[in-house]
Design an enzyme around this catalytic site. Sequence first.
Site, PDB file in Angstrom:
ATOM      1  N   PHE A  69     -43.818  -2.204  -5.755  1.00 54.74           N
ATOM      2  CA  PHE A  69     -43.848  -2.811  -7.087  1.00 54.74           C
ATOM      3  C   PHE A  69     -42.457  -3.089  -7.654  1.00 54.74           C
ATOM      4  CE2 PHE A  69     -48.490  -1.593  -8.398  1.00 54.74           C
ATOM      5  CZ  PHE A  69     -48.970  -2.574  -7.545  1.00 54.74           C
ATOM      6  N   ASN A 100     -38.846   1.934  -1.462  1.00 54.09           N
ATOM      7  CA  ASN A 100     -37.713   1.017  -1.234  1.00 54.09           C
ATOM      8  C   ASN A 100     -37.394   0.188  -2.474  1.00 54.09           C
ATOM      9  OD1 ASN A 100     -40.187  -0.298  -0.679  1.00 54.09           O
ATOM     10  ND2 ASN A 100     -39.205  -1.840   0.594  1.00 54.09           N
ATOM     11  N   ASP A 307     -50.307  -3.363   1.087  1.00 52.69           N
ATOM     12  CA  ASP A 307     -48.867  -3.545   1.311  1.00 52.69           C
ATOM     13  C   ASP A 307     -48.331  -4.664   0.404  1.00 52.69           C
ATOM     14  OD1 ASP A 307     -46.319  -3.166   2.331  1.00 52.69           O
ATOM     15  OD2 ASP A 307     -46.669  -4.342   4.138  1.00 52.69           O
TER      16      ASP A 307
HETATM   17  O1  DOR Z   1     -43.394  -7.102   4.868  1.00 51.74           O
HETATM   18  C1  DOR Z   1     -42.961  -6.092   4.357  1.00 51.74           C
HETATM   19  N1  DOR Z   1     -42.296  -6.122   3.202  1.00 51.74           N
HETATM   20  N2  DOR Z   1     -43.162  -4.905   4.963  1.00 51.74           N
HETATM   21  C2  DOR Z   1     -42.576  -3.778   4.503  1.00 51.74           C
HETATM   22  O2  DOR Z   1     -42.808  -2.728   5.068  1.00 51.74           O
HETATM   23  C3  DOR Z   1     -41.641  -3.815   3.366  1.00 51.74           C
HETATM   24  C4  DOR Z   1     -42.019  -4.913   2.497  1.00 51.74           C
HETATM   25  C5  DOR Z   1     -41.054  -5.182   1.374  1.00 51.74           C
HETATM   26  O3  DOR Z   1     -40.682  -4.229   0.690  1.00 51.74           O
HETATM   27  O4  DOR Z   1     -40.734  -6.338   1.132  1.00 51.74           O
END
Ligand code: DOR
Length: 442
Positions: A69, A100, A307
């Site tokens: 998010f 992240n 995801d």
């Molecule tokens: O496609 C992805 N984008 N896979 C991930 O594991 C991280 C994510 C992102 O944070 O953009």
Amino acid sequence: MTASPSSLLIRRARILLPDGTFLLGDVQTRDHTILQVAPEIADPAPDVREIDATGLTLLPGMIDPQVHFREPGLEHKEDLFTASCACARGGITSFLEMPNTRPLTTNQAALDDKLRRAAAKSLVNYGFFIGATGDNLTELLQARPVCGIKIFMGSMHGPLLIDREPVLEEIFAHGNRLIAVHAEDQDRILQRRQQFAGITDPAIHSQIQDNQAALQATQLALKLSKKYQRRLHILHMSTAEEADLLRQDKPAWVTAEVTPQHLLLNTSAYETIGTLAQMNPPLRSPHDNEVLWQALLDGVIDFIATDHAPHTLEEKAQGYPNTPSGMPGVETSMALMLTQAMQGRCTVPQVAHWMSTAVAEAYGIPNKGRIAPGYDADLVLVDLNTYRPVRREELQTKCGWSPFEGWDLTGWAVVTIVGGQVVYEYGKLHTDVRGRALMFKE
Ligand code: DOR
């Protein structure tokens, strides 16, 4: 009409019961909790808000166990307010969010900051992962409340990348918290990036980060999990090979999830939506779609996550390989899966199990995932009779696009309820509603 009375009475709904059957009847909530589920509940006190659910199906609120998010630090892509608006519209009443962000969620202070931000901004309930860095073992063991430890075995750069077995092993060997892995083998990815350098067709992404890269990392995570009998969750499993591996060898303490896009999209999507189809792990072949579906139906894969990983259209327009990986998902996941159910691929109770009950069980979230007295009043009324397309102009996610635009779907949320409060109804968000921090049994 107020959005958050202390009591709701949902009348004449087709209610999904915990045993997987349906009851045509009423549900009453009081404060945050489900009070009563019955064929007919007597006329309520005057302060109870009635909701006529004739023709609608009542499901437990969906719990999305893997989202990005972007707050703090990357709010130009998304923030906890916009993302939670998208959740409310999508029937998702709780989410588990990844570390992240900037700063990375790798210690108690960063976690506390996210919890404060979510308390102030999130329309739905929230929980957060703590990210492993290779030198934050004490934080991994002690930070609270967290749904689990996130390890990026590949497809990452900087401190969150853990691509060396001894470092991984150190984490598996200490404590008993759930470890959730992004399983892609970094060495193989780097080597294949060299091999395919110069190619700007985004379809090459699925060959660079190929099935073998995912399989190798999943094999390693499984090996370490077995050595220490450590609770392991495999995030966004994407390949037939990994599904076959788990079918043969899945210890009781291992779970796995799949995304709607790995079930419903494949490499042909690059031809139509280009880099909007780029994600990690990448989209695979129609054969992988089939094997993943079967694994989900057979219980080899336990539940579904989106995801949700939004990036702006400008970022996605930069041209491969400079484009970021990821696509939004919380607004479309429930309707996508319920559409599959209505088209006979699975059943509505299975969708509720994969998107709510099984998630609450796997992460030890008390009182969620079921419609029964004493459970939290996180609920979604869906319309399984009407089809409506995914339209860009209706999206709440800040990134403003979806890989499923134009798809004609049924099972959209009509009313979403978080902790007994109506947060979305008939196209309108109640942006004053706030969710709560999730708790996790350890
Ligand atoms: O496609 C992805 N984008 N896979 C991930 O594991 C991280 C994510 C992102 O944070 O953009």
